[in-house]
Design a protein around this motif. Sequence first.
Motif, mmCIF file in Angstrom:
data_model
loop_
_atom_site.group_PDB
_atom_site.id
_atom_site.type_symbol
_atom_site.label_atom_id
_atom_site.label_comp_id
_atom_site.label_asym_id
_atom_site.label_seq_id
_atom_site.Cartn_x
_atom_site.Cartn_y
_atom_site.Cartn_z
ATOM 1 N N CYS A 69 -19.967 -30.601 -12.628
ATOM 2 C CA CYS A 69 -18.876 -30.196 -11.733
ATOM 3 C C CYS A 69 -17.839 -31.303 -11.729
ATOM 4 O O CYS A 69 -18.170 -32.466 -11.464
ATOM 5 C CB CYS A 69 -19.403 -29.945 -10.318
ATOM 6 N N HIS A 70 -16.594 -30.946 -12.041
ATOM 7 C CA HIS A 70 -15.496 -31.911 -12.039
ATOM 8 C C HIS A 70 -14.324 -31.324 -11.256
ATOM 9 O O HIS A 70 -14.162 -30.107 -11.187
ATOM 10 C CB HIS A 70 -15.050 -32.244 -13.462
ATOM 11 N N GLN A 122 -22.889 -40.505 -11.127
ATOM 12 C CA GLN A 122 -21.773 -41.446 -11.127
ATOM 13 C C GLN A 122 -21.255 -41.601 -12.553
ATOM 14 O O GLN A 122 -21.390 -42.640 -13.192
ATOM 15 C CB GLN A 122 -22.234 -42.800 -10.568
ATOM 16 N N GLY A 123 -20.657 -40.528 -13.053
ATOM 17 C CA GLY A 123 -20.275 -40.502 -14.449
ATOM 18 C C GLY A 123 -18.838 -40.853 -14.729
ATOM 19 O O GLY A 123 -18.435 -40.933 -15.886
ATOM 20 N N GLY A 124 -18.049 -41.030 -13.704
ATOM 21 C CA GLY A 124 -16.652 -41.334 -13.950
ATOM 22 C C GLY A 124 -15.761 -40.749 -12.867
ATOM 23 O O GLY A 124 -16.220 -40.160 -11.891
ATOM 24 N N ARG A 125 -14.478 -40.884 -13.092
ATOM 25 C CA ARG A 125 -13.484 -40.452 -12.124
ATOM 26 C C ARG A 125 -13.521 -38.937 -11.932
ATOM 27 O O ARG A 125 -13.562 -38.183 -12.894
ATOM 28 C CB ARG A 125 -12.103 -40.901 -12.613
ATOM 29 N N ARG A 126 -13.595 -38.522 -10.686
ATOM 30 C CA ARG A 126 -13.544 -37.107 -10.305
ATOM 31 C C ARG A 126 -14.713 -36.301 -10.874
ATOM 32 O O ARG A 126 -14.556 -35.155 -11.280
ATOM 33 C CB ARG A 126 -12.187 -36.505 -10.682
ATOM 34 N N ASP A 127 -15.852 -36.947 -10.919
ATOM 35 C CA ASP A 127 -17.084 -36.282 -11.336
ATOM 36 C C ASP A 127 -17.918 -35.994 -10.097
ATOM 37 O O ASP A 127 -18.286 -36.900 -9.352
ATOM 38 C CB ASP A 127 -17.862 -37.180 -12.300
ATOM 39 N N ALA A 128 -18.205 -34.711 -9.850
ATOM 40 C CA ALA A 128 -19.000 -34.305 -8.692
ATOM 41 C C ALA A 128 -20.326 -33.688 -9.116
ATOM 42 O O ALA A 128 -20.965 -32.962 -8.347
ATOM 43 C CB ALA A 128 -18.205 -33.313 -7.847
#
Length: 357
Positions: A69-70, A122-128
């Motif tokens: 989900c991003h 916690q995969g990066g920016r704006r990763d949900a």
Amino acid sequence: LLLLLEATLLRLASGSHHPFYNGFYYNHIMNDKGNGQEKVVYFNGARLVVETPKDPVYSSNGANVTLPCHYRYEPDLEAKRKIRIKWSKLRDDYTKEQDVLVAIGKTYKASGDFQGRAHIFQGGRRDASLVISDVHLQDDGKYRCEVIDGLEDESNVVDLRLQGIVFPYQPAHGQYRLNFHEAKQVCQEQGAILATFNQLFQAWSEGLDWCNAGWLADGTAQYPIRQPRKPCGGLHLAPGIRSYGLRHQHLHRFDAFCFSSTLRGEVFYLDHPDGMTLEEAKQSCQDAGAEIARVGHLYSAWKFLGLDRCDAGWLADGSVRYPITNPRANCGTAEPGIRSFGFPSEGRFGVFCYKER
């Protein structure tokens, strides 16, 4: 004075340097009567978009899985934002079923059975994305990823499907003896859970044909037919899933359709020159550092590990069965499957044992 104050506040809000700016703009539109009452609020700024995969995510019992989900903004907003992420598990009709996890930044709280098993990737920016470890049979289903930014709230759905097998189950005392709650219990006793409609449909598409109605997880009673015939809804009906619809969960009685996934261990066969009674079979498995296998274990070992044994063996429910992957003479029908001798009250057989890794 009020108009001047409102204009000043609007000018302040339009500056990205202002500490209260959140990147979203709204126009307050007056109603048709012109009496000063607000009619509707129109959005005309950055739009929050939540993206999930359209195809299902597949996993298996005991594995770890990530539900992607991003989120992003249109147009993009560079400033770091305080986002709230919420995951929920849904029913097949998309109504909310249970809370899974809520997160703000690196702080999160998982709920119910997901405690200790779920966290945000916690995969990066704006990763949900949601990570579920030690996947359980009950985890199969639809999940809603919801992203909340102030007044903005957008969501999308991920479909998690477990690789598994559906098998019909009748207890020792015969056909159509289980109410809904008893059906749930017997599936659990066999290392399985009540199947969902989607799982039964998948099994039907893979060739399952069974003329006895069984409970499903949604409280309906249904059965899969590949070859239409008179006792199974009639010759005039096309192949498919026959449904009795929702039934009274205490009063009505059917068989059960159970669902089991891949194993966390192995199934193996033990024998004795003179065979064994059921109690002797249980003891033999214990002596081997294992337990007597359940019906779900045997189906899973046959389906996913290719277990093929033309020797009948006891199982935990008192039934005697054996798995055939390669049909051959003196090993039952010409089709692969689990052969059953029912629930013999006496007799001496080998035993199928199960040992977790």
